[in-house]
Motif scaffolding. Structure first.
Motif, mmCIF file in Angstrom:
data_model
loop_
_atom_site.group_PDB
_atom_site.id
_atom_site.type_symbol
_atom_site.label_atom_id
_atom_site.label_comp_id
_atom_site.label_asym_id
_atom_site.label_seq_id
_atom_site.Cartn_x
_atom_site.Cartn_y
_atom_site.Cartn_z
ATOM 1 N N GLU A 125 44.694 74.231 49.834
ATOM 2 C CA GLU A 125 46.068 73.857 50.386
ATOM 3 C C GLU A 125 47.142 73.714 49.146
ATOM 4 O O GLU A 125 48.165 74.056 49.469
ATOM 5 C CB GLU A 125 45.661 72.483 51.279
ATOM 6 N N VAL A 126 46.607 73.429 48.298
ATOM 7 C CA VAL A 126 47.237 73.229 46.886
ATOM 8 C C VAL A 126 47.524 74.588 46.220
ATOM 9 O O VAL A 126 48.228 74.397 45.133
ATOM 10 C CB VAL A 126 47.005 71.890 46.113
ATOM 11 N N GLY A 127 46.752 75.489 46.594
ATOM 12 C CA GLY A 127 46.816 76.807 45.715
ATOM 13 C C GLY A 127 46.183 76.801 44.430
ATOM 14 O O GLY A 127 46.532 77.273 43.647
ATOM 15 N N ASP A 128 44.874 75.850 44.259
ATOM 16 C CA ASP A 128 44.446 75.849 43.028
ATOM 17 C C ASP A 128 43.287 76.800 42.936
ATOM 18 O O ASP A 128 42.153 76.525 43.347
ATOM 19 C CB ASP A 128 43.853 74.308 42.767
ATOM 20 N N GLN A 129 43.668 77.907 42.356
ATOM 21 C CA GLN A 129 42.821 78.923 42.338
ATOM 22 C C GLN A 129 41.601 78.809 41.572
ATOM 23 O O GLN A 129 40.205 79.402 41.862
ATOM 24 C CB GLN A 129 43.363 80.403 41.990
ATOM 25 N N GLU A 130 41.731 78.307 40.278
ATOM 26 C CA GLU A 130 40.452 77.826 39.622
ATOM 27 C C GLU A 130 39.420 76.908 40.049
ATOM 28 O O GLU A 130 38.364 77.172 40.076
ATOM 29 C CB GLU A 130 41.054 77.391 38.014
ATOM 30 N N ALA A 131 40.181 75.987 40.671
ATOM 31 C CA ALA A 131 39.235 75.030 41.361
ATOM 32 C C ALA A 131 38.321 75.806 42.490
ATOM 33 O O ALA A 131 37.260 75.285 42.703
ATOM 34 C CB ALA A 131 39.945 73.811 41.944
ATOM 35 N N ILE A 132 38.827 76.620 43.050
ATOM 36 C CA ILE A 132 38.308 77.323 44.351
ATOM 37 C C ILE A 132 37.048 78.204 43.826
ATOM 38 O O ILE A 132 36.046 77.928 44.251
ATOM 39 C CB ILE A 132 39.385 78.259 45.011
ATOM 40 N N ARG A 133 37.283 78.710 42.700
ATOM 41 C CA ARG A 133 36.356 79.554 41.969
ATOM 42 C C ARG A 133 34.953 78.612 41.645
ATOM 43 O O ARG A 133 33.869 78.851 41.541
ATOM 44 C CB ARG A 133 36.763 80.366 40.878
ATOM 45 N N ARG A 134 35.657 77.552 40.918
ATOM 46 C CA ARG A 134 34.515 76.572 40.627
ATOM 47 C C ARG A 134 33.725 76.085 41.502
ATOM 48 O O ARG A 134 32.601 75.869 41.402
ATOM 49 C CB ARG A 134 35.328 75.463 39.524
ATOM 50 N N ILE A 135 34.299 75.844 42.513
ATOM 51 C CA ILE A 135 33.646 74.772 43.809
ATOM 52 C C ILE A 135 32.853 76.077 44.334
ATOM 53 O O ILE A 135 31.442 75.702 44.463
ATOM 54 C CB ILE A 135 34.749 74.326 44.764
ATOM 55 N N LEU A 136 33.025 77.162 44.687
ATOM 56 C CA LEU A 136 32.221 78.223 45.121
ATOM 57 C C LEU A 136 31.169 78.557 44.172
ATOM 58 O O LEU A 136 30.167 78.779 44.607
ATOM 59 C CB LEU A 136 33.212 79.600 45.339
ATOM 60 N N SER A 137 31.374 78.484 42.996
ATOM 61 C CA SER A 137 30.241 78.641 41.851
ATOM 62 C C SER A 137 29.334 77.707 42.050
ATOM 63 O O SER A 137 28.088 77.893 41.799
ATOM 64 C CB SER A 137 30.877 78.872 40.643
ATOM 65 N N GLU A 138 29.584 76.431 42.111
ATOM 66 C CA GLU A 138 28.610 75.281 42.068
ATOM 67 C C GLU A 138 27.933 75.167 43.546
ATOM 68 O O GLU A 138 26.813 75.046 43.378
ATOM 69 C CB GLU A 138 29.623 73.948 41.929
ATOM 70 N N ALA A 139 28.684 75.781 44.812
ATOM 71 C CA ALA A 139 28.145 75.691 45.618
ATOM 72 C C ALA A 139 26.848 76.786 46.078
ATOM 73 O O ALA A 139 25.814 76.423 46.797
ATOM 74 C CB ALA A 139 29.181 75.669 47.024
ATOM 75 N N ILE A 140 26.980 77.874 45.402
ATOM 76 C CA ILE A 140 26.120 79.187 45.184
ATOM 77 C C ILE A 140 25.732 79.303 44.035
ATOM 78 O O ILE A 140 26.057 80.110 43.120
ATOM 79 C CB ILE A 140 26.905 80.221 45.731
ATOM 80 N N PRO A 141 24.305 78.715 43.706
ATOM 81 C CA PRO A 141 23.797 78.747 42.342
ATOM 82 C C PRO A 141 23.731 80.335 41.917
ATOM 83 O O PRO A 141 23.372 80.429 40.759
ATOM 84 C CB PRO A 141 22.305 78.132 42.707
ATOM 85 N N THR A 142 23.301 81.135 42.810
ATOM 86 C CA THR A 142 23.421 82.352 42.527
ATOM 87 C C THR A 142 24.579 83.240 42.167
ATOM 88 O O THR A 142 24.435 84.675 42.025
ATOM 89 C CB THR A 142 22.350 83.365 43.488
ATOM 90 N N SER A 143 25.373 82.703 42.361
ATOM 91 C CA SER A 143 26.989 83.240 42.352
ATOM 92 C C SER A 143 27.227 83.753 40.780
ATOM 93 O O SER A 143 26.625 83.279 39.847
ATOM 94 C CB SER A 143 27.904 82.629 42.710
ATOM 95 N N ARG A 144 27.933 84.697 40.733
ATOM 96 C CA ARG A 144 28.368 85.280 39.401
ATOM 97 C C ARG A 144 29.938 85.621 39.577
ATOM 98 O O ARG A 144 30.268 86.671 39.067
ATOM 99 C CB ARG A 144 27.297 86.481 38.920
ATOM 100 N N LEU A 145 30.566 84.474 39.750
ATOM 101 C CA LEU A 145 32.107 84.886 40.066
ATOM 102 C C LEU A 145 32.761 85.124 38.500
ATOM 103 O O LEU A 145 32.379 84.615 37.626
ATOM 104 C CB LEU A 145 32.784 83.596 40.713
ATOM 105 N N GLU A 146 33.844 86.044 38.681
ATOM 106 C CA GLU A 146 34.261 86.327 37.373
ATOM 107 C C GLU A 146 34.844 85.226 36.779
ATOM 108 O O GLU A 146 35.457 84.368 37.220
ATOM 109 C CB GLU A 146 35.740 87.388 37.859
ATOM 110 N N GLY A 147 34.707 85.089 35.271
ATOM 111 C CA GLY A 147 35.148 84.216 34.493
ATOM 112 C C GLY A 147 34.362 82.755 34.643
ATOM 113 O O GLY A 147 34.650 81.854 33.894
ATOM 114 N N ILE A 148 33.336 82.628 35.464
ATOM 115 C CA ILE A 148 32.437 81.442 35.524
ATOM 116 C C ILE A 148 31.163 81.934 35.528
ATOM 117 O O ILE A 148 30.522 82.733 36.042
ATOM 118 C CB ILE A 148 32.827 80.938 37.025
ATOM 119 N N GLY A 149 30.410 81.031 34.833
ATOM 120 C CA GLY A 149 28.874 81.347 34.710
ATOM 121 C C GLY A 149 28.169 80.895 35.982
ATOM 122 O O GLY A 149 28.604 80.465 36.871
#
Length: 620
Positions: free
Chosen positions: A592-616
């Motif tokens: 809603e607020v357009g925080d793209q960095e937070a979206i990537r961080r939350i997705l990465s935390e929710a999915i342990p096997t994820s490998r999103l760009e720029g986030i371990g």
């Protein structure tokens, strides 16, 4: 019922030939039955019988319309019609002989039977001769271009017969090719089976053929590729009978022959569906498809129609694509029962009203954002559409008592490296979480598959446009591979998965062998009559944000279990429980607020096997 008399010259000629055969048959019958010289007591009957019998045959010819038959296209039904004429003749002449009696026209009782049999042989013979002459003329015509048919089975034989009958097509069949050892060196319709598929080049040179017609509806893509490569190396055109057209029409004709498409090169064994299982949950039911104007959504509509749903609710937010689908359905005969609804799955209130109004019992959720690089640029839209939109659909369906929901997922949801893949993985979790709230006997499932040939997001249309412009064809990486299946195959398996009744399951479709994207690019260039790296250059541009070199259908932890269908497996997936609510709330606020960095961080935390760009992995 009156029959109009023939006026065309060729029809009159055919009648005269039939009458001549009829007269010869009557005269020959006396000789065969009574020998020469004719016995004195039967000789006076020769002329009156022959005249009466010939007139009877002529009357039956005109009455039953056998003069309308095309002799050069004679077939078994035509011979059956002649047999009916002869049966009628035998009955009539036997009756005439009985009425007149031996005093007026003495005849052996077997004369009408023998006469009918000889007449049938003569009539059938001249028709077969006419057909054979026509086909031989078409086969040997020097002015017709020679073609080779790959496949000497029923489809190839039917196609050859069609070519021989239809000289206006400008072709003659020079040879067959077939890998069946029993057919090699045989002659079919006067045409030799000259070799196996891998001998196509030699056969083309030997017969000077200018074209290859591939008539192997059930052959795998590897066989089609073998033929195409040899034809391409000799600059010979290749066309094909598509498998689906063969199945649906039950016949083969020149109208079905088309240019080879990349789908033919990737063709796999035909999907065998359990039609009873699909029909049991679709027949007579109200079915809603979200994203109905899209590639998969619209194909689900087409595939569902034969199972007789009582109503199709076509929901989507793109009015143009929905209008096109609406026009297509209105052109069907009969027109299926459907309504079109312009609505957005992100609008919970509107979606709830639509479901409450039309009360579907089955919902296919195909609405989603699927473009990987674009969702990397706009991750908030992936969250709103793929996660929150799916949540809206699921919750509205539960509230309305919808018994079956099928969520369309993707292989990019496995170990996701992109926002799009991660959002679809969360969508799977959303569907699974409500499994314990599904009405008794119902099932809410997700179906995961790879890239679909011909869909809007497919690489094929892009490659074709680049080839049309003269190149270059852009490929991200020479080692990039993808799974592919056709739109109809994907839709059929989605329908099948919906009827399997495994509540909360994530189904994984058998995608076959992965295909290198650069190989597909080269195939498309060759199918356009050009040579890769000579006529059209291939350029490697590097991977885009969120793209993988290869796709996966399962995580390492999941594994699969077999299902009742050989092409559908069940993934053993994790269950987030109450934590999912917190993840969705945080994602909703970040979007809603357009925080793209937070979206990537939350997705990465929710999915342990994820490998999103720029986030371990796991947010580290």
């Amino acid at each position: 019922m009156k029959k109009s008399l023939p006026a065309h010259t060729s029809a009159v000629r055919k009648i005269l030939l039939d009458v001549a055969c009829a007269l010869v048959s009557s005269l020959a019958t006396f000789v065969l039955r009574l020998d020469l010289p004719l016995p004195v007591n039967f000789a006076p009957s020769l002329v009156p019988y022959s005249i009466l019998a010939t007139a009877t045959k002529l009357g039956l010819i005109l009455w039953l319309g056998t003069w309308r038959q095309s002799w050069r296209n004679s077939s078994v039904p035509d011979l059956i019609q002649l047999l009916k004429v002869m049966v009628a003749f035998v009955v009539i002449m036997s009756g005439v002989g009985f009425v007149l009696g031996p005093a007026n026209m003495p005849l052996p009782r077997g004369i009408p039977f023998i006469d009918g049999a000889i007449t049938l042989l003569l009539w059938g013979g001249i028709r077969l001769l006419a057909r054979g002459f026509h086909e031989r003329e078409g086969h040997s015509g020097s002015h017709l271009r020679p073609v080779v048919i790959a496949g000497a089975g029923s489809a190839g034989t039917s196609l050859a017969r069609e070519i021989q009958r239809n000289r206006s097509c400008g072709m003659r069949v020079a040879a067959f090719l077939d890998d069946d050892p029993a057919k090699l060196k045989m002659t079919i319709l006067g045409v030799p089976v000259a070799g196996t598929l891998d001998q196509l080049g030699e056969v083309l040179d030997r017969f000077g053929a200018s074209e290859v017609l591939i008539a192997m509806p059930s052959a795998p893509g590897s066989a089609v590729r073998l033929v195409m490569e040899q034809a391409s190396s000799r600059r010979v055109r290749a066309r094909i009978i598509p498998a689906i057209a063969e199945v649906l029409s039950g016949r083969v004709s020149l109208d079905l022959v088309r240019d080879v498409e990349v789908e033919d090169l990737l063709r796999r064994e035909a999907v065998r569906l359990d039609l009873d299982e699909i029909g049991s949950y679709l027949r007579g039911q109200r079915v809603m498809i979200t994203g109905a104007g899209g590639s998969i959504g619209s194909e689900l509509v087409r595939q569902a129609i034969p199972f007789g749903p009582s109503l199709l609710v076509l929901l989507g937010r793109g009015e143009n694509s929905l209008h096109q689908l609406e026009m297509e359905l209105k052109g069907m005969d009969p027109v299926p029962p459907f309504v079109t609804v312009v609505a957005d799955v992100r609008d919970r209130t509107r979606l709830g009203r639509v479901i409450a109004r039309y009360r579907p019992s089955v919902v296919f959720h195909a609405a989603a954002h699927k473009h990987v690089p674009m969702m990397e640029e706009h991750p908030e839209e992936a969250v709103k559409n793929n996660v929150l939109g799916t949540l809206n659909v699921v919750e509205c369906c539960i509230e309305a008592g919808v018994s079956t929901l099928v969520n369309i997922s993707t292989d990019k949801a496995v170990n996701p490296t992109s926002v799009m893949g991660a959002s679809k993985r969360l969508a799977e979790m959303v569907v699974r979480r409500v499994a314990d709230r599904v009405p008794p006997g119902g099932a809410y499932v997700s179906v995961r598959f790879g890239n679909v040939l011909g869909s809007r997001g497919s690489v094929v249309p892009l490659f074709k446009e680049q080839i049309r412009r003269g190149g270059p064809v852009t490929v991200t990486d020479p080692e990039m591979v993808r799974y592919f299946m056709t739109i109809p195959e994907a839709a059929q398996l989605v329908l099948q998965a919906g009827g399997m009744g495994m509540n909360g399951a994530v189904f994984v479709l058998d995608m076959g062998e992965p295909v290198r994207i650069v190989d597909m690019a080269r195939d498309l260039i060759r199918l356009s009559g050009l040579e890769p790296d000579r006529d059209i250059r291939i350029e490697f541009t590097g991977r885009r944000p969120g793209e993988k070199l290869y796709e996966e259908l399962l995580t390492a932890e999941e594994g699969t279990e077999a299902s009742r269908h050989s092409k559908i497996f069940v993934a053993r997936t994790e269950h987030m429980g109450l934590e999912l609510d917190q993840v969705i709330q945080r994602l909703s606020f970040a979007a809603e607020v357009g925080d793209q960095e937070a979206i990537r961080r939350i997705l990465s935390e929710a999915i342990p096997t994820s490998r999103l760009e720029g986030i371990g992995p796991g947010g580290d």
